[in-house]
Design an enzyme around this catalytic site. Structure first.
Site, PDB file in Angstrom:
ATOM      1  CG  ASP A 160       8.194  30.594  -0.569  1.00  0.00           C
ATOM      2  OD1 ASP A 160       9.212  29.948  -0.268  1.00  0.00           O
ATOM      3  OD2 ASP A 160       7.162  30.582   0.118  1.00  0.00           O
TER       4      ASP A 160
ATOM      5  CG  ASP B  74       7.533  24.882   1.697  1.00  0.00           C
ATOM      6  OD1 ASP B  74       7.093  23.724   1.659  1.00  0.00           O
ATOM      7  OD2 ASP B  74       8.747  25.159   1.716  1.00  0.00           O
TER       8      ASP B  74
ATOM      9  CD  GLU C  26       4.779  26.680   4.718  1.00  0.00           C
ATOM     10  OE1 GLU C  26       5.975  26.379   4.873  1.00  0.00           O
ATOM     11  OE2 GLU C  26       4.401  27.762   4.204  1.00  0.00           O
TER      12      GLU C  26
ATOM     13  N   GLY D  73      12.980  28.063   1.677  1.00  0.00           N
ATOM     14  CA  GLY D  73      13.467  27.790   3.024  1.00  0.00           C
ATOM     15  C   GLY D  73      13.274  26.330   3.375  1.00  0.00           C
TER      16      GLY D  73
ATOM     17  CE  LYS E 144      12.878  32.018   0.563  1.00  0.00           C
ATOM     18  NZ  LYS E 144      11.429  31.876   0.571  1.00  0.00           N
TER      19      LYS E 144
ATOM     20  CG  ASP F 272       3.774  32.125   1.768  1.00  0.00           C
ATOM     21  OD1 ASP F 272       3.316  31.715   2.846  1.00  0.00           O
ATOM     22  OD2 ASP F 272       4.829  31.692   1.268  1.00  0.00           O
TER      23      ASP F 272
ATOM     24  CG  ASN G  83      10.991  33.419   4.326  1.00  0.00           C
ATOM     25  OD1 ASN G  83       9.772  33.575   4.192  1.00  0.00           O
ATOM     26  ND2 ASN G  83      11.578  32.265   4.059  1.00  0.00           N
TER      27      ASN G  83
END
Length: 217
Positions: free
Chosen positions: A11, A13, A20, A100, A144, A167, A170
């Site tokens: 991921d 962010d 973020e 995302g 993902k 983290d 998602n």
């Protein structure tokens, strides 16, 4: 052609970077607290990600595209990011990021680190300003997971040869499907289910887990 030894995807962010990204955009749009609250709830699995993204992006309408240059100055790579990518590349691995967040910020970060694969969302821009809409397929938890599978297949790797790290809620499907799934300073729902955890903000610690599980990189 040299055989690729493994694939790590992560991921962006609060994993690859400390911040973020959409929350930083929200601050500049004057909707910081509202967007940050939605982000927090989405990452904890309390909200549908796609719906939460549409709600947050809608609050960004009217921002100039120059805003991405502004927030880049506020973004910091998580400790160990470059060492992790460089070490994996040196051992014949490939590295991907699935976000995302948005290509408008993520692509530049990927170039800086030499990351091999990138998947993120696209923001609609008209006349140099954000419209408050997303274009194309939204990067949900299933996207993902699909990215992990697609990239592994392209590299002729079994999923057992992959590592996934993140983290938020998602990130869970890709974490659970990979050979080594790591919760990185993660929300409770992720830590409870991920096979491995890193609870110190240093990405290079993933190398220790890979070595422990595989015996080598």
């Amino acid at each position: 052609m040299t055989k690729i030894k493994g694939l790590l995807i992560m991921d962006v962010d609060s994993t690859l970077i400390q911040e973020e990204g959409i929350d930083l955009l929200g601050e500049l749009a004057g909707s910081g607290p509202e967007i940050a609250d939605i982000t927090h709830r989405a990452m904890n699995g309390e909200l549908d990600f796609a719906e939460s993204l549409h709600a947050r992006v809608g609050l960004l309408a009217g921002l100039p595209v120059s805003v991405f240059d502004t927030i880049r100055k506020q973004i910091h790579f998580t400790d160990g990011a470059l060492d992790l990518v460089d070490s994996l590349h040196a051992k014949g691995w490939r590295v991907g990021i699935v976000s995302g967040g948005f290509h408008e910020t993520v692509d530049g970060l990927a170039r800086e680190l030499g990351i091999d694969y990138v998947r993120a969302n696209h923001l609609e821009v008209i006349a140099g300003k954000l419209t408050g809409k997303v274009t194309g397929e939204i990067v949900t938890k299933s996207v993902k997971l699909d990215s992990l599978k697609k990239w592994a297949q392209e590299l002729d790797l079994d999923l057992s040869q992959t590592v996934a790290m993140g983290d938020g809620a998602n990130d869970l499907p890709m974490i659970l499907a990979s050979g080594i799934g790591i919760a990185f300073n993660a929300k409770d729902i992720v830590r409870e289910q991920a096979p491995y955890q890193i609870n110190v903000p240093n990405l290079v610690l993933a190398l220790d887990i890979i070595k422990e599980v595989r015996g080598e990189l």
